[in-house]
Design a protein around this motif. Structure first.
Motif, PDB file in Angstrom:
ATOM      1  N   ASP A   1       0.811  -1.218   0.000  1.00  0.00           N
ATOM      2  CA  ASP A   1       0.000   0.000   0.000  1.00  0.00           C
ATOM      3  C   ASP A   1       0.843   1.266   0.000  1.00  0.00           C
ATOM      4  N   ALA A   2       2.157   1.132   0.075  1.00  0.00           N
ATOM      5  CA  ALA A   2       3.026   2.312   0.039  1.00  0.00           C
ATOM      6  C   ALA A   2       3.188   2.837  -1.387  1.00  0.00           C
ATOM      7  N   VAL A   3       3.238   1.922  -2.363  1.00  0.00           N
ATOM      8  CA  VAL A   3       3.382   2.310  -3.774  1.00  0.00           C
ATOM      9  C   VAL A   3       2.630   1.300  -4.624  1.00  0.00           C
ATOM     10  N   PHE A   4       1.695   1.789  -5.417  1.00  0.00           N
ATOM     11  CA  PHE A   4       0.982   0.923  -6.354  1.00  0.00           C
ATOM     12  C   PHE A   4       0.583   1.750  -7.570  1.00  0.00           C
ATOM     13  N   ALA A   5       0.253   1.072  -8.642  1.00  0.00           N
ATOM     14  CA  ALA A   5      -0.108   1.759  -9.884  1.00  0.00           C
ATOM     15  C   ALA A   5      -1.500   1.345 -10.323  1.00  0.00           C
TER      16      ALA A   5
ATOM     17  N   LYS B   1      -2.880   4.982 -19.824  1.00  0.00           N
ATOM     18  CA  LYS B   1      -2.185   5.761 -18.800  1.00  0.00           C
ATOM     19  C   LYS B   1      -2.008   4.947 -17.534  1.00  0.00           C
ATOM     20  N   LEU B   2      -1.016   5.343 -16.749  1.00  0.00           N
ATOM     21  CA  LEU B   2      -0.912   4.801 -15.416  1.00  0.00           C
ATOM     22  C   LEU B   2      -0.714   5.937 -14.439  1.00  0.00           C
ATOM     23  N   VAL B   3      -1.338   5.782 -13.297  1.00  0.00           N
ATOM     24  CA  VAL B   3      -1.152   6.714 -12.195  1.00  0.00           C
ATOM     25  C   VAL B   3      -0.555   5.909 -11.057  1.00  0.00           C
ATOM     26  N   ILE B   4       0.657   6.297 -10.684  1.00  0.00           N
ATOM     27  CA  ILE B   4       1.327   5.623  -9.569  1.00  0.00           C
ATOM     28  C   ILE B   4       0.982   6.404  -8.300  1.00  0.00           C
ATOM     29  N   LYS B   5       0.450   5.697  -7.319  1.00  0.00           N
ATOM     30  CA  LYS B   5       0.096   6.278  -6.032  1.00  0.00           C
ATOM     31  C   LYS B   5       1.248   6.003  -5.066  1.00  0.00           C
ATOM     32  N   VAL B   6       1.797   7.067  -4.480  1.00  0.00           N
ATOM     33  CA  VAL B   6       2.958   6.959  -3.598  1.00  0.00           C
ATOM     34  C   VAL B   6       2.588   7.563  -2.250  1.00  0.00           C
ATOM     35  N   LEU B   7       2.773   6.788  -1.194  1.00  0.00           N
ATOM     36  CA  LEU B   7       2.472   7.255   0.146  1.00  0.00           C
ATOM     37  C   LEU B   7       3.211   8.564   0.417  1.00  0.00           C
ATOM     38  N   ASN B   8       2.468   9.549   0.882  1.00  0.00           N
ATOM     39  CA  ASN B   8       3.031  10.855   1.167  1.00  0.00           C
ATOM     40  C   ASN B   8       3.917  10.767   2.402  1.00  0.00           C
ATOM     41  N   ALA B   9       5.150  11.144   2.280  1.00  0.00           N
ATOM     42  CA  ALA B   9       6.094  11.079   3.399  1.00  0.00           C
ATOM     43  C   ALA B   9       5.714  12.046   4.521  1.00  0.00           C
TER      44      ALA B   9
END
Length: 152
Positions: free
Chosen positions: A44-48, A142-150
């Motif tokens: 869940d930290a990084v997914f596309a 398209k892809l949207v990569i979701k990255v946990l906000n630090a």
């Protein structure tokens, strides 16, 4: 907001502790073989999210923002425009939904970014963005990569 060539993204790896995983994914994935849907990169930290659609947006209609996740927008095939605005220029349209990590806003003041197959756009919480703005009649992959906000 970061607008960069995909090939230069590793230069930004220090901006977020999860960006190195994104770099590895970008450098080692053949996007032509990936099906639409979610692809786990680091739990869940990084997914596309891969998607194919006909871009039909009109600039300025509806902007979105996220708090828990940053977005990295990449067009895999075709071209798409995105409008970007700032909180100071926007008015709340729909209350922020914490469960869905999304808020919607209106804004008459914005800039346009053209996403091609070679670049990417990173949007942070303060970067209000409107994807899916029509460039042509061809489908956009398209892809949207979701990255946990630090910061969260």
């Amino acid at each position: 907001m970061i607008i960069a060539e995909r090939s230069d993204f590793r230069k930004y790896a220090s901006v977020n502790p999860h960006f190195s995983k994104v770099c590895d994914f970008l450098e080692n994935t053949d996007f032509t073989t990936v099906e639409d849907g979610r692809v786990d990169i680091d739990g869940d930290a990084v997914f596309a999210n891969f998607m194919t659609y006909e871009a039909d947006g009109v600039p300025g209609q509806q902007f979105e923002t996220h708090k828990k996740y940053l977005d990295i927008h990449l067009v895999v095939s075709n071209t798409e425009k995105m409008a970007v605005s700032a909180a100071v220029d926007a008015t709340l349209k729909v209350d922020f939904d914490v469960q869905q990590d999304i808020g919607f806003y209106d804004s008459e003041i914005y800039q346009m970014v053209t996403l091609t197959e070679s670049n990417l756009l990173v949007t942070f919480e303060e970067d209000f963005h409107q994807p899916k703005i029509r460039v042509n009649d061809e489908p956009v992959r398209k892809l949207v990569i979701k990255v946990l906000n630090a910061e969260v």
